[in-house]
Design a protein around this motif. Structure first.
Motif, PDB file in Angstrom:
ATOM      1  N   ARG A   1     -11.728  71.384 -47.293  1.00 27.08           N
ATOM      2  CA  ARG A   1     -12.504  71.871 -46.149  1.00 27.08           C
ATOM      3  C   ARG A   1     -12.108  71.223 -44.828  1.00 27.08           C
ATOM      4  O   ARG A   1     -12.162  71.863 -43.777  1.00 27.08           O
ATOM      5  N   MET A   2     -11.756  69.940 -44.868  1.00 26.85           N
ATOM      6  CA  MET A   2     -11.540  69.219 -43.607  1.00 26.85           C
ATOM      7  C   MET A   2     -10.354  68.273 -43.692  1.00 26.85           C
ATOM      8  O   MET A   2     -10.457  67.099 -43.337  1.00 26.85           O
ATOM      9  N   ALA A   3      -9.232  68.755 -44.168  1.00 26.85           N
ATOM     10  CA  ALA A   3      -8.056  67.912 -44.370  1.00 26.85           C
ATOM     11  C   ALA A   3      -7.573  67.260 -43.085  1.00 26.85           C
ATOM     12  O   ALA A   3      -6.990  66.173 -43.116  1.00 26.85           O
ATOM     13  N   ASN A   4      -7.801  67.912 -41.950  1.00 23.19           N
ATOM     14  CA  ASN A   4      -7.289  67.387 -40.672  1.00 23.19           C
ATOM     15  C   ASN A   4      -8.329  66.631 -39.868  1.00 23.19           C
ATOM     16  O   ASN A   4      -8.070  66.273 -38.715  1.00 23.19           O
ATOM     17  N   ALA A   5      -9.497  66.398 -40.449  1.00 24.97           N
ATOM     18  CA  ALA A   5     -10.534  65.653 -39.730  1.00 24.97           C
ATOM     19  C   ALA A   5     -10.037  64.243 -39.412  1.00 24.97           C
ATOM     20  O   ALA A   5      -9.296  63.639 -40.191  1.00 24.97           O
ATOM     21  N   ALA A   6     -10.472  63.721 -38.271  1.00 20.45           N
ATOM     22  CA  ALA A   6      -9.983  62.418 -37.818  1.00 20.45           C
ATOM     23  C   ALA A   6     -10.306  61.318 -38.824  1.00 20.45           C
ATOM     24  O   ALA A   6      -9.474  60.453 -39.116  1.00 20.45           O
ATOM     25  N   TRP A   7     -11.517  61.341 -39.386  1.00 20.33           N
ATOM     26  CA  TRP A   7     -11.891  60.273 -40.320  1.00 20.33           C
ATOM     27  C   TRP A   7     -11.086  60.365 -41.610  1.00 20.33           C
ATOM     28  O   TRP A   7     -10.757  59.336 -42.206  1.00 20.33           O
ATOM     29  N   VAL A   8     -10.748  61.570 -42.022  1.00 19.53           N
ATOM     30  CA  VAL A   8      -9.923  61.742 -43.221  1.00 19.53           C
ATOM     31  C   VAL A   8      -8.538  61.152 -42.989  1.00 19.53           C
ATOM     32  O   VAL A   8      -7.975  60.489 -43.864  1.00 19.53           O
ATOM     33  N   GLN A   9      -7.994  61.369 -41.803  1.00 22.24           N
ATOM     34  CA  GLN A   9      -6.676  60.826 -41.489  1.00 22.24           C
ATOM     35  C   GLN A   9      -6.696  59.295 -41.482  1.00 22.24           C
ATOM     36  O   GLN A   9      -5.727  58.653 -41.902  1.00 22.24           O
ATOM     37  N   ARG A  10      -7.794  58.733 -41.020  1.00 23.52           N
ATOM     38  CA  ARG A  10      -7.902  57.263 -41.022  1.00 23.52           C
ATOM     39  C   ARG A  10      -7.970  56.718 -42.443  1.00 23.52           C
ATOM     40  O   ARG A  10      -7.351  55.692 -42.766  1.00 23.52           O
ATOM     41  N   VAL A  11      -8.720  57.393 -43.308  1.00 29.57           N
ATOM     42  CA  VAL A  11      -8.791  56.962 -44.699  1.00 29.57           C
ATOM     43  C   VAL A  11      -7.425  57.090 -45.368  1.00 29.57           C
ATOM     44  O   VAL A  11      -7.020  56.221 -46.153  1.00 29.57           O
ATOM     45  N   LYS A  12      -6.702  58.151 -45.066  1.00 25.82           N
ATOM     46  CA  LYS A  12      -5.358  58.319 -45.617  1.00 25.82           C
ATOM     47  C   LYS A  12      -4.447  57.166 -45.204  1.00 25.82           C
ATOM     48  O   LYS A  12      -3.602  56.719 -45.991  1.00 25.82           O
ATOM     49  N   ALA A  13      -4.600  56.691 -43.991  1.00 25.77           N
ATOM     50  CA  ALA A  13      -3.780  55.566 -43.536  1.00 25.77           C
ATOM     51  C   ALA A  13      -4.067  54.319 -44.362  1.00 25.77           C
ATOM     52  O   ALA A  13      -3.152  53.572 -44.732  1.00 25.77           O
ATOM     53  N   VAL A  14      -5.343  54.094 -44.686  1.00 30.10           N
ATOM     54  CA  VAL A  14      -5.690  52.957 -45.547  1.00 30.10           C
ATOM     55  C   VAL A  14      -5.057  53.137 -46.922  1.00 30.10           C
ATOM     56  O   VAL A  14      -4.507  52.191 -47.497  1.00 30.10           O
ATOM     57  N   GLY A  15      -5.110  54.355 -47.454  1.00 30.21           N
ATOM     58  CA  GLY A  15      -4.515  54.616 -48.751  1.00 30.21           C
ATOM     59  C   GLY A  15      -3.011  54.468 -48.755  1.00 30.21           C
ATOM     60  O   GLY A  15      -2.419  54.023 -49.747  1.00 30.21           O
ATOM     61  N   ARG A  16      -2.394  54.830 -47.655  1.00 31.53           N
ATOM     62  CA  ARG A  16      -0.942  54.691 -47.535  1.00 31.53           C
ATOM     63  C   ARG A  16      -0.534  53.224 -47.514  1.00 31.53           C
ATOM     64  O   ARG A  16       0.571  52.865 -47.927  1.00 31.53           O
ATOM     65  N   MET A  17      -1.424  52.366 -47.053  1.00 32.25           N
ATOM     66  CA  MET A  17      -1.167  50.925 -47.000  1.00 32.25           C
ATOM     67  C   MET A  17      -2.065  50.182 -47.994  1.00 32.25           C
ATOM     68  O   MET A  17      -2.519  49.072 -47.719  1.00 32.25           O
ATOM     69  N   ALA A  18      -2.317  50.778 -49.159  1.00 32.97           N
ATOM     70  CA  ALA A  18      -3.316  50.236 -50.086  1.00 32.97           C
ATOM     71  C   ALA A  18      -3.027  48.789 -50.490  1.00 32.97           C
ATOM     72  O   ALA A  18      -3.934  47.956 -50.540  1.00 32.97           O
ATOM     73  N   PHE A  19      -1.779  48.479 -50.793  1.00 28.91           N
ATOM     74  CA  PHE A  19      -1.404  47.120 -51.188  1.00 28.91           C
ATOM     75  C   PHE A  19      -1.720  46.136 -50.064  1.00 28.91           C
ATOM     76  O   PHE A  19      -2.397  45.117 -50.266  1.00 28.91           O
ATOM     77  N   SER A  20      -1.253  46.441 -48.872  1.00 24.81           N
ATOM     78  CA  SER A  20      -1.500  45.561 -47.722  1.00 24.81           C
ATOM     79  C   SER A  20      -2.986  45.483 -47.397  1.00 24.81           C
ATOM     80  O   SER A  20      -3.505  44.405 -47.068  1.00 24.81           O
ATOM     81  N   ALA A  21      -3.701  46.614 -47.501  1.00 26.17           N
ATOM     82  CA  ALA A  21      -5.128  46.637 -47.197  1.00 26.17           C
ATOM     83  C   ALA A  21      -5.912  45.781 -48.188  1.00 26.17           C
ATOM     84  O   ALA A  21      -6.844  45.060 -47.810  1.00 26.17           O
ATOM     85  N   TYR A  22      -5.541  45.853 -49.462  1.00 30.63           N
ATOM     86  CA  TYR A  22      -6.208  45.072 -50.508  1.00 30.63           C
ATOM     87  C   TYR A  22      -6.035  43.568 -50.266  1.00 30.63           C
ATOM     88  O   TYR A  22      -7.000  42.791 -50.316  1.00 30.63           O
ATOM     89  N   ILE A  23      -4.802  43.144 -49.982  1.00 30.98           N
ATOM     90  CA  ILE A  23      -4.551  41.724 -49.720  1.00 30.98           C
ATOM     91  C   ILE A  23      -5.190  41.302 -48.397  1.00 30.98           C
ATOM     92  O   ILE A  23      -5.687  40.168 -48.275  1.00 30.98           O
ATOM     93  N   MET A  24      -5.215  42.194 -47.424  1.00 28.11           N
ATOM     94  CA  MET A  24      -5.878  41.896 -46.153  1.00 28.11           C
ATOM     95  C   MET A  24      -7.358  41.590 -46.383  1.00 28.11           C
ATOM     96  O   MET A  24      -7.908  40.654 -45.794  1.00 28.11           O
ATOM     97  N   GLN A  25      -8.012  42.359 -47.242  1.00 28.94           N
ATOM     98  CA  GLN A  25      -9.417  42.109 -47.555  1.00 28.94           C
ATOM     99  C   GLN A  25      -9.602  40.739 -48.185  1.00 28.94           C
ATOM    100  O   GLN A  25     -10.537  40.002 -47.835  1.00 28.94           O
ATOM    101  N   THR A  26      -8.708  40.380 -49.092  1.00 31.03           N
ATOM    102  CA  THR A  26      -8.778  39.056 -49.708  1.00 31.03           C
ATOM    103  C   THR A  26      -8.605  37.958 -48.667  1.00 31.03           C
ATOM    104  O   THR A  26      -9.356  36.969 -48.647  1.00 31.03           O
TER     105      THR A  26
END
Length: 407
Positions: free
Chosen positions: A315-340
């Motif tokens: 329904r909303m593949a191009n929504a701004a918030w969806v794109q931001r979440v995709k960026a986190v997923g694209r950097m999942a390894f770095s995001a996970y270690i960043m949280q730690t």
């Protein structure tokens, strides 16, 4: 240039499957809801919210809602995405005329090393090492048909549930000394909590000295009797969903509504587990039965979440918030270690370990989410992948005839 089946020609950058990034981003953000408790509070408080005073009604509500909606759910999603990633990695290696098996095991080997460093130098709750070990085993099922992957995935997933149930049945007959030891961990004395807090607020040497036996048990017996099987089960189910096209939006919309049908039964089982523990006043005798109900409901809930995310993406593949979440997923390894790293700085170096309650930790989670959702998309405007993703891929492809870090 693309081949007729949509894969990239050797030497070119393969297109990403955006839905995988979307689900992975939600999973990584959701995992932090549970990880922050282990990062910021004594180990006993993770499963027993009344193990340390004071405990407010707000803290109990946060615990209960986290159990129902987050505990094990996002790990299940991440595990399924990891399994899908194994198949995708192999497909792309073959398209580049590179040896998929050798590269896969090299990739898992480096991930295992990252996991060991993460567990011993930063935080005991690492998931990278178990994922690497399970990822090596998952390769054995790579060519299996969907039905076989589902059967094996469910069977492996149920092994820890059976073990939890058997331990629960054995508690009333347990040797009194052993039961007393379990009770001491489940509801530690104030002096024991104070010692843990002091050690975790100390330097690296103090933290390793205090946690080394615990870390070692998690990476050995803890894996053999639980973590390995559930993670491997998730991976095989993820392979099945990938082969079916569920994780890449290649199925009819009705498929996601069917997955959504698993949500309420899963939430109901987890909610009953919360009720069961509250009614028993968090007795050590229900310390395995309560989590068992949540465990059984978690896979169903995760499938329901994947159904929701599929409908959202359609329904909303191009929504701004969806794109931001995709960026986190694209950097999942770095995001996970960043949280730690954020948790280690706040709780160990600044000294907040053991000083905050669950209701306070949720505010930190929201702040970290905001930081990652704002800054990770900005980072990807300048770089194609996260820093740890880049290092991992360079190490994986080192020595091959073509180093392509786009996979």
């Amino acid at each position: 240039m693309m081949t007729t089946n949509g894969t990239a020609m050797p030497g070119e950058h393969a297109p990403r499957i955006q839905q995988l990034d979307f689900i992975r981003g939600i999973a990584v953000l959701g995992i932090f809801l549970m990880n922050i408790v282990a990062l910021g509070l004594p180990a006993a408080v993770i499963d027993n919210p009344v193990a340390m005073d004071p405990v407010s009604s707000a803290d109990l509500w946060v615990w209960g809602l986290s159990q129902v909606f987050a505990e094990q759910k996002f790990i299940a999603m991440f595990g399924m995405l990891f399994g899908a990633g194994i198949l995708l990695f192999a497909e792309r290696a073959e398209a580049r005329q590179l040896p998929p098996r050798a590269l896969h095991f090299r990739r898992m080997g480096w991930l295992a090393l990252f996991g060991l460093l993460h567990a011993w130098l930063l935080w005991y709750g690492d998931i990278l090492f178990p994922y690497a070990v399970a990822g090596c085993l998952a390769w054995l099922w790579r060519a299996k048909p969907v039905a076989s992957l589902i059967r094996w995935g469910v069977a492996l997933y149920l092994i820890p549930a059976l073990l939890l149930y058997l331990v629960h049945l054995s508690l009333p007959q347990m040797d009194p000394a052993d039961l007393a030891d379990l009770a001491a961990f489940w509801s530690p004395e104030a002096e024991q909590l104070a010692a843990e807090i002091a050690a975790l607020q100390g330097g690296l040497a103090e933290r390793i000295a205090y946690r080394h036996e615990f870390i070692l048990s998690l990476q050995t017996s803890g894996m053999v009797f639980g973590t390995l099987w559930l993670v491997l089960g998730y991976m095989l189910l993820g392979m099945a969903l990938f082969k079916l096209g569920v994780l890449s939006l290649q199925v009819p919309r009705t498929t996601y509504y069917k997955l959504l049908g698993w949500l309420l039964p899963g939430l109901a089982l987890s909610a009953y587990g919360v009720y069961y523990q509250v009614e028993a006043e968090f007795s050590v005798l229900v310390s395995f039965a309560g989590p068992l109900w949540n465990y059984l409901g978690s896979l169903m809930t995760a499938l329901g979440y994947i159904g929701i995310l599929g409908l959202v993406a359609l329904r909303m593949a191009n929504a701004a918030w969806v794109q931001r979440v995709k960026a986190v997923g694209r950097m999942a390894f770095s995001a996970y270690i960043m949280q730690t790293l954020i948790g280690v700085i706040l709780f160990q170096y600044i000294g907040l370990f053991g000083l905050l309650q669950r209701s306070h930790l949720i505010l930190i989670v929201m702040l970290v989410w905001a930081v990652q959702l704002v800054f990770l998309p900005l980072y990807l405007q300048h770089y194609r992948q996260g820093p740890l993703e880049w290092v991992w891929r360079r190490l994986t492809y080192a020595g091959t005839r073509r180093v392509d870090t786009s996979v």
